[in-house]
Design an enzyme around this catalytic site. Structure first.
Site, PDB file in Angstrom:
ATOM      1  N   ASP A  80     -12.052  16.321  18.467  1.00  0.00           N
ATOM      2  CA  ASP A  80     -12.740  16.282  17.436  1.00  0.00           C
ATOM      3  C   ASP A  80     -14.163  15.895  17.993  1.00  0.00           C
ATOM      4  OD1 ASP A  80     -11.797  13.693  17.884  1.00  0.00           O
ATOM      5  OD2 ASP A  80     -12.677  13.131  15.938  1.00  0.00           O
ATOM      6  N   GLU A 142     -10.613  11.247  16.665  1.00  0.00           N
ATOM      7  CA  GLU A 142     -11.113   9.938  17.072  1.00  0.00           C
ATOM      8  C   GLU A 142     -12.547   9.691  16.769  1.00  0.00           C
ATOM      9  OE1 GLU A 142     -13.699   7.895  20.060  1.00  0.00           O
ATOM     10  OE2 GLU A 142     -14.253   9.569  19.008  1.00  0.00           O
TER      11      GLU A 142
END
Length: 383
Positions: A80, A142
């Site tokens: 991400d 994350e």
């Protein structure tokens, strides 16, 4: 299907948006990135497991493995990216753009690009010479909750001996880092007409008292706790966001402040939370139950590593520089729960992370690629 070229992998990763954010309207699925990586891993002989995160929402982890048994080396990273402000970018965030010897794109160093380096390195090594398992872990979320790493660390059959998390460190080994807490301090008062202040309880005025206590706590943390490895050797407390009230002629009924705290190794999340509660205790006694302390997400503990570990020593030798401590945090404390020696080490500069026009300096590609190849070779291949 043959593995695409290094630049082609980079282009395709950047072109697959995978933003994660606390605000749901900004969030995107990372499935396209995971499927790309799985396809490329399979072309190199990896067995792939795609795991949807608990709670769904279109977020997935990928665990790819080549080789049998436990042990070996895991190369880990997140898929991400942070959101972006389009008005501040001079290049398309989702198109890898080469300009002035730099590769621009959202995730170019934080940290989709790491996977292109890893896959390119593995493709150039002779599989017949592989002696230990190689694992590739690609996680989700994350940048927000670290839910992907928190879920994967509970995997029953995942037992690598060593792990390298490829966050952008300019290929400097990182053996320890601070944690991260995002906390809301909410004050609930009593609203009313501003012409009669005594009939209400102004939440902004109470928050002023809370702020004083927090600034005292900030100084306590600075003076009481210290770890010399860090450039900023003490736990930090930042007053980051505040909002309260809705009109000048109303007594403010609610005020909320968001703070950021960075615990050191050896200072537990519970200890820090207790210090926060204690800082608001006197005010809550004066104004019963007016102040609430609320985690904005699950706190991230500090990562405690050792400069004496075999992996750190190997990485230092390959990188040609000593391992360091950093103030930001990564998935390392969760990955470490698998029982593996863990370091953070990857291409690109952390100074570019979360910035407009994020880029990888192209002169760093060849030396970074060599170091990543050497680490994989040293851990998993015949000399």
């Amino acid at each position: 299907m043959p593995l695409p070229s290094f630049i082609s992998m980079y282009q395709q990763l950047i072109a697959a948006p995978s933003i994660s954010a606390i605000e749901d309207t900004l969030c995107m699925s990372n499935k396209n990135v995971i499927e790309l990586l799985a396809q490329w891993c399979e072309s190199l002989g990896f067995t792939c497991e795609i795991i949807e995160l608990e709670g769904g929402k279109g977020r997935y982890n990928l665990l790819a493995k080549r080789g049998q048994g436990d042990g070996g080396l895991m190369l880990a990273g997140h898929t991400d990216t942070v959101p972006f402000d389009d008005s501040r970018w001079n290049h398309d965030p989702f198109k890898l753009t080469e300009h002035n010897n730099k590769l621009y794109g959202l995730g170019s160093i934080d940290m989709k690009g790491f996977f292109a380096f890893v896959l390119q390195a593995i493709s150039e090594l002779d599989e017949k010479q592989q002696t230990q398992p190689i694992l590739i872990l690609a996680t989700a979320d994350e940048e927000t909750t670290m839910a992907g790493a928190q879920q994967i660390c509970k995997h029953q059959n995942l037992k690598p001996a060593r792990c390298i998390i490829g966050e952008p460190t300019d290929m400097t080994p990182v053996f320890t880092h601070k944690g991260h807490m995002s906390t809301a301090i909410r004050v609930v008062g009593r609203s009313g007409h501003s012409s009669d202040p005594e009939r209400g309880l102004n939440a902004i005025e109470v928050m002023h008292k809370v702020t004083t206590k927090l600034l005292n706590l900030k100084e306590l943390l600075k003076n009481k706790y210290s770890v010399e490895h860090f450039k900023i050797p003490y736990p930090t407390l930042n007053l980051g966001h505040i909002h309260g009230g809705d009109n000048a002629n109303r007594i403010c009924g609610c005020c909320e402040m968001h703070i950021d705290m960075r615990p050191l190794p050896g200072l537990s999340i519970k200890d820090l939370q207790a210090l926060l509660i204690d800082a608001t205790k006197e005010i809550n006694e004066q104004y019963p139950n007016a102040v609430s302390v609320i985690d904005l997400h699950d706190p991230i503990p500090a990562f405690s590593g050792s400069t004496d570990s075999a992996l750190v020593k190997m990485a230092e030798k390959i990188a040609g520089q000593k391992a360091v401590a950093v103030n930001y945090c990564t998935e390392a404390p969760f990955i470490q729960q698998l029982g593996c020696e863990t370091i953070v080490m990857g291409p690109g500069s952390i100074n570019q992370a979360h910035q407009p026009d994020e880029f990888l300096a192209m002169e760093k590609i060849t030396p970074s690629q060599k170091m990543i190849t050497d680490i994989i070779k040293a851990n998993c291949f015949n000399a």
